[in-house]
Design a protein around this motif. Structure first.
Motif, PDB file in Angstrom:
ATOM      1  N   THR A  93      11.765   2.340  -1.439  1.00 40.26           N
ATOM      2  CA  THR A  93      12.960   2.171  -2.277  1.00 40.26           C
ATOM      3  C   THR A  93      13.259   0.677  -2.431  1.00 40.26           C
ATOM      4  O   THR A  93      13.070  -0.098  -1.506  1.00 40.26           O
ATOM      5  CB  THR A  93      14.174   2.868  -1.640  1.00 40.26           C
ATOM      6  OG1 THR A  93      14.335   2.357  -0.323  1.00 40.26           O
ATOM      7  CG2 THR A  93      13.977   4.369  -1.584  1.00 40.26           C
TER       8      THR A  93
ATOM      9  N   ALA B  62       1.694   5.102   9.053  1.00 38.39           N
ATOM     10  CA  ALA B  62       0.232   5.107   8.957  1.00 38.39           C
ATOM     11  C   ALA B  62      -0.432   4.662  10.270  1.00 38.39           C
ATOM     12  O   ALA B  62      -1.552   5.100  10.577  1.00 38.39           O
ATOM     13  CB  ALA B  62      -0.214   4.188   7.824  1.00 38.39           C
ATOM     14  N   LEU B  63       0.221   3.807  11.033  1.00 40.91           N
ATOM     15  CA  LEU B  63      -0.441   3.120  12.144  1.00 40.91           C
ATOM     16  C   LEU B  63       0.264   3.276  13.494  1.00 40.91           C
ATOM     17  O   LEU B  63      -0.253   2.805  14.505  1.00 40.91           O
ATOM     18  CB  LEU B  63      -0.515   1.618  11.826  1.00 40.91           C
ATOM     19  CG  LEU B  63      -1.277   1.261  10.548  1.00 40.91           C
ATOM     20  CD1 LEU B  63      -0.964  -0.164  10.115  1.00 40.91           C
ATOM     21  CD2 LEU B  63      -2.767   1.440  10.756  1.00 40.91           C
ATOM     22  N   GLY B  64       1.432   3.896  13.489  1.00 42.86           N
ATOM     23  CA  GLY B  64       2.255   3.904  14.703  1.00 42.86           C
ATOM     24  C   GLY B  64       1.901   5.028  15.655  1.00 42.86           C
ATOM     25  O   GLY B  64       2.603   6.034  15.756  1.00 42.86           O
TER      26      GLY B  64
ATOM     27  N   ALA C  35      -5.071   8.683   5.213  1.00 41.35           N
ATOM     28  CA  ALA C  35      -4.073   7.650   4.904  1.00 41.35           C
ATOM     29  C   ALA C  35      -4.651   6.533   4.042  1.00 41.35           C
ATOM     30  O   ALA C  35      -3.946   5.596   3.684  1.00 41.35           O
ATOM     31  CB  ALA C  35      -3.498   7.068   6.193  1.00 41.35           C
TER      32      ALA C  35
ATOM     33  N   ARG D 288       9.623   9.006   5.975  1.00 39.37           N
ATOM     34  CA  ARG D 288      10.919   9.224   6.623  1.00 39.37           C
ATOM     35  C   ARG D 288      12.025   8.419   5.938  1.00 39.37           C
ATOM     36  O   ARG D 288      13.205   8.780   6.009  1.00 39.37           O
ATOM     37  CB  ARG D 288      10.847   8.807   8.105  1.00 39.37           C
ATOM     38  CG  ARG D 288       9.836   9.577   8.922  1.00 39.37           C
ATOM     39  CD  ARG D 288       9.784   9.130  10.371  1.00 39.37           C
ATOM     40  NE  ARG D 288       9.323   7.757  10.562  1.00 39.37           N
ATOM     41  CZ  ARG D 288       8.867   7.288  11.723  1.00 39.37           C
ATOM     42  NH1 ARG D 288       8.805   8.090  12.780  1.00 39.37           N
ATOM     43  NH2 ARG D 288       8.483   6.028  11.838  1.00 39.37           N
ATOM     44  N   SER D 289      11.613   7.283   5.318  1.00 36.77           N
ATOM     45  CA  SER D 289      12.593   6.445   4.622  1.00 36.77           C
ATOM     46  C   SER D 289      11.857   5.607   3.595  1.00 36.77           C
ATOM     47  O   SER D 289      10.628   5.649   3.528  1.00 36.77           O
ATOM     48  CB  SER D 289      13.313   5.514   5.609  1.00 36.77           C
ATOM     49  OG  SER D 289      12.478   4.420   5.941  1.00 36.77           O
ATOM     50  N   GLY D 290      12.578   4.817   2.820  1.00 37.55           N
ATOM     51  CA  GLY D 290      11.968   3.951   1.816  1.00 37.55           C
ATOM     52  C   GLY D 290      11.617   2.579   2.335  1.00 37.55           C
ATOM     53  O   GLY D 290      11.247   1.700   1.559  1.00 37.55           O
ATOM     54  N   CYS D 291      11.683   2.375   3.629  1.00 37.92           N
ATOM     55  CA  CYS D 291      11.433   1.050   4.220  1.00 37.92           C
ATOM     56  C   CYS D 291       9.942   0.766   4.316  1.00 37.92           C
ATOM     57  O   CYS D 291       9.167   1.604   4.778  1.00 37.92           O
ATOM     58  CB  CYS D 291      12.068   0.984   5.611  1.00 37.92           C
ATOM     59  SG  CYS D 291      11.598  -0.475   6.561  1.00 37.92           S
ATOM     60  N   ALA D 292       9.539  -0.451   3.910  1.00 35.34           N
ATOM     61  CA  ALA D 292       8.125  -0.836   3.935  1.00 35.34           C
ATOM     62  C   ALA D 292       7.585  -0.885   5.367  1.00 35.34           C
ATOM     63  O   ALA D 292       6.422  -0.550   5.609  1.00 35.34           O
ATOM     64  CB  ALA D 292       7.945  -2.203   3.256  1.00 35.34           C
ATOM     65  N   ILE D 293       8.418  -1.316   6.311  1.00 30.61           N
ATOM     66  CA  ILE D 293       7.980  -1.343   7.707  1.00 30.61           C
ATOM     67  C   ILE D 293       7.728   0.086   8.187  1.00 30.61           C
ATOM     68  O   ILE D 293       6.720   0.385   8.825  1.00 30.61           O
ATOM     69  CB  ILE D 293       9.018  -2.057   8.601  1.00 30.61           C
ATOM     70  CG1 ILE D 293       9.065  -3.545   8.276  1.00 30.61           C
ATOM     71  CG2 ILE D 293       8.715  -1.822  10.082  1.00 30.61           C
ATOM     72  CD1 ILE D 293      10.218  -4.309   8.912  1.00 30.61           C
ATOM     73  N   ASN D 294       8.632   0.995   7.845  1.00 23.96           N
ATOM     74  CA  ASN D 294       8.444   2.401   8.219  1.00 23.96           C
ATOM     75  C   ASN D 294       7.149   2.949   7.626  1.00 23.96           C
ATOM     76  O   ASN D 294       6.439   3.710   8.283  1.00 23.96           O
ATOM     77  CB  ASN D 294       9.622   3.242   7.753  1.00 23.96           C
ATOM     78  CG  ASN D 294       9.394   4.714   8.035  1.00 23.96           C
ATOM     79  OD1 ASN D 294       9.449   5.166   9.167  1.00 23.96           O
ATOM     80  ND2 ASN D 294       9.115   5.484   6.982  1.00 23.96           N
ATOM     81  N   ALA D 295       6.833   2.558   6.390  1.00 20.31           N
ATOM     82  CA  ALA D 295       5.610   3.044   5.745  1.00 20.31           C
ATOM     83  C   ALA D 295       4.385   2.678   6.579  1.00 20.31           C
ATOM     84  O   ALA D 295       3.477   3.496   6.770  1.00 20.31           O
ATOM     85  CB  ALA D 295       5.492   2.454   4.339  1.00 20.31           C
ATOM     86  N   ALA D 296       4.345   1.452   7.081  1.00 21.46           N
ATOM     87  CA  ALA D 296       3.213   1.024   7.906  1.00 21.46           C
ATOM     88  C   ALA D 296       3.225   1.743   9.255  1.00 21.46           C
ATOM     89  O   ALA D 296       2.177   2.149   9.762  1.00 21.46           O
ATOM     90  CB  ALA D 296       3.249  -0.492   8.114  1.00 21.46           C
ATOM     91  N   VAL D 297       4.413   1.899   9.839  1.00 19.95           N
ATOM     92  CA  VAL D 297       4.490   2.582  11.135  1.00 19.95           C
ATOM     93  C   VAL D 297       4.003   4.026  10.993  1.00 19.95           C
ATOM     94  O   VAL D 297       3.322   4.546  11.880  1.00 19.95           O
ATOM     95  CB  VAL D 297       5.926   2.530  11.703  1.00 19.95           C
ATOM     96  CG1 VAL D 297       6.063   3.414  12.943  1.00 19.95           C
ATOM     97  CG2 VAL D 297       6.312   1.103  12.051  1.00 19.95           C
TER      98      VAL D 297
ATOM     99  N   HIS E 124       0.777  -1.242   0.000  1.00 20.32           N
ATOM    100  CA  HIS E 124       0.000   0.000   0.000  1.00 20.32           C
ATOM    101  C   HIS E 124       0.804   1.284   0.000  1.00 20.32           C
ATOM    102  O   HIS E 124       0.218   2.366   0.041  1.00 20.32           O
ATOM    103  CB  HIS E 124      -0.977  -0.020   1.180  1.00 20.32           C
ATOM    104  CG  HIS E 124      -1.921  -1.176   1.089  1.00 20.32           C
ATOM    105  ND1 HIS E 124      -2.922  -1.249   0.149  1.00 20.32           N
ATOM    106  CD2 HIS E 124      -1.945  -2.353   1.765  1.00 20.32           C
ATOM    107  CE1 HIS E 124      -3.542  -2.415   0.278  1.00 20.32           C
ATOM    108  NE2 HIS E 124      -2.972  -3.102   1.249  1.00 20.32           N
TER     109      HIS E 124
ATOM    110  N   LEU F 197      15.166  -1.321   0.281  1.00 18.05           N
ATOM    111  CA  LEU F 197      14.489  -1.609   1.537  1.00 18.05           C
ATOM    112  C   LEU F 197      13.233  -2.454   1.325  1.00 18.05           C
ATOM    113  O   LEU F 197      12.792  -3.151   2.234  1.00 18.05           O
ATOM    114  CB  LEU F 197      14.177  -0.297   2.270  1.00 18.05           C
ATOM    115  CG  LEU F 197      15.442   0.472   2.674  1.00 18.05           C
ATOM    116  CD1 LEU F 197      15.094   1.859   3.201  1.00 18.05           C
ATOM    117  CD2 LEU F 197      16.253  -0.290   3.705  1.00 18.05           C
TER     118      LEU F 197
ATOM    119  N   ALA G  45      -7.141  -1.359   1.798  1.00 14.76           N
ATOM    120  CA  ALA G  45      -5.922  -1.175   2.604  1.00 14.76           C
ATOM    121  C   ALA G  45      -6.231  -1.331   4.086  1.00 14.76           C
ATOM    122  O   ALA G  45      -5.439  -1.882   4.848  1.00 14.76           O
ATOM    123  CB  ALA G  45      -5.297   0.192   2.329  1.00 14.76           C
TER     124      ALA G  45
END
Lengths: 161, 161
Positions: A108, B18-20, B65, B7-16, A104, A111, B86
């Motif tokens: 990059t 939206a949801l963190g 989001a 903040r970064s290209g990391c998929a985990i960061n993307a979820a955080v 979703h 990552l 999503a």
């Protein structure tokens, strides 16, 4: 100082209370996947540019919540952080987060690769990686000492991207 | 107003991102498992006692989001909220959170039951529940219209506890 109890008896709420903020899962991710064990590494190598006061605060609360332990400082060195069993068991949460982020949000390639491998590896990969983390963080030998290390495969795949 | 990028290209960061926070997953849980679709229901039935300004804010950000949609208000009624695809796909995150909470925190039996059933039901249960959510929230008919509903089984189990 008394600590207030949980907001409710719900298991999901219990996890949200321990992890539901903008940085806890990011810090756990870096300890877990980046093997960053010192305050200095966690701060200076942060892809998201975590601020030092926030990192301090998160590390303290993750230790208080039983997800990390902090080894004694020795001469000339600050203490180093390790995952507890509870901390290692947040891996499925990180995998689920990464899977959602892949589906979703953009990211990059370098990552995304890590999240793709974790998503596609399934429960088997999660279990193998958990065993490696127990070895590294808790000193518990892996059931199969000769098995190739997942962590190395993840790092290599990210480097190739 | 420009929105800052991730903040970064990391998929985990993307979820955080939206949801963190302490409440987004709680709100999604209540929409998803409690079928609470109005601001009023989400506020007054909140087990954790969410404050109304926080609920307002979270609903706005979840819509922004792309996790919820808000249907138009009609005469005499506030708009009602629905999950997007999503939003439905955060179910595995909620399951992983609940599984962790069961293992590492205490809770009340009634609310643990739900997390236990989700944990033990595996990917199959997640898929069936996702299909029911698509039917309820997106108007997409289930592949097997005669299959018993997971949501009802969860509610009955919680009621028996």
């Amino acid at each position: 100082m008394t600590t207030a109890g949980p907001r409710s008896g719900c298991a999901i709420n219990a996890a949200v209370e321990a992890l539901g903020d903008p940085w806890s899962l990011i810090v756990l991710r870096d300890v877990m996947f980046g093997n960053r064990r010192s305050f200095r590494e966690l701060l200076t190598r942060s892809d998201e540019g975590i601020a030092s006061n926030i990192l301090s605060s998160r590390l303290r609360s993750l230790v208080a919540a039983g997800l990390l332990t902090k080894a004694e400082s020795t001469r000339g060195r600050r203490g180093s952080y390790s995952l507890t069993e509870a901390g290692i068991q947040t891996l499925p949460i990180l995998v689920a987060m990464g899977t959602w982020g892949l589906a979703h949000r953009d990211g990059t390639p370098q990552l995304r690769i890590r999240a793709e491998l974790l998503r596609d590896g399934g429960p088997d990969l999660v279990e193998r990686l958990s065993e490696e983390l127990r070895e590294i963080h808790l000193g518990i030998a892996r059931p199969d000492p000769d098995a190739p290390r997942v962590a190395e495969a993840l790092a290599e795949a990210a480097a190739r991207a």
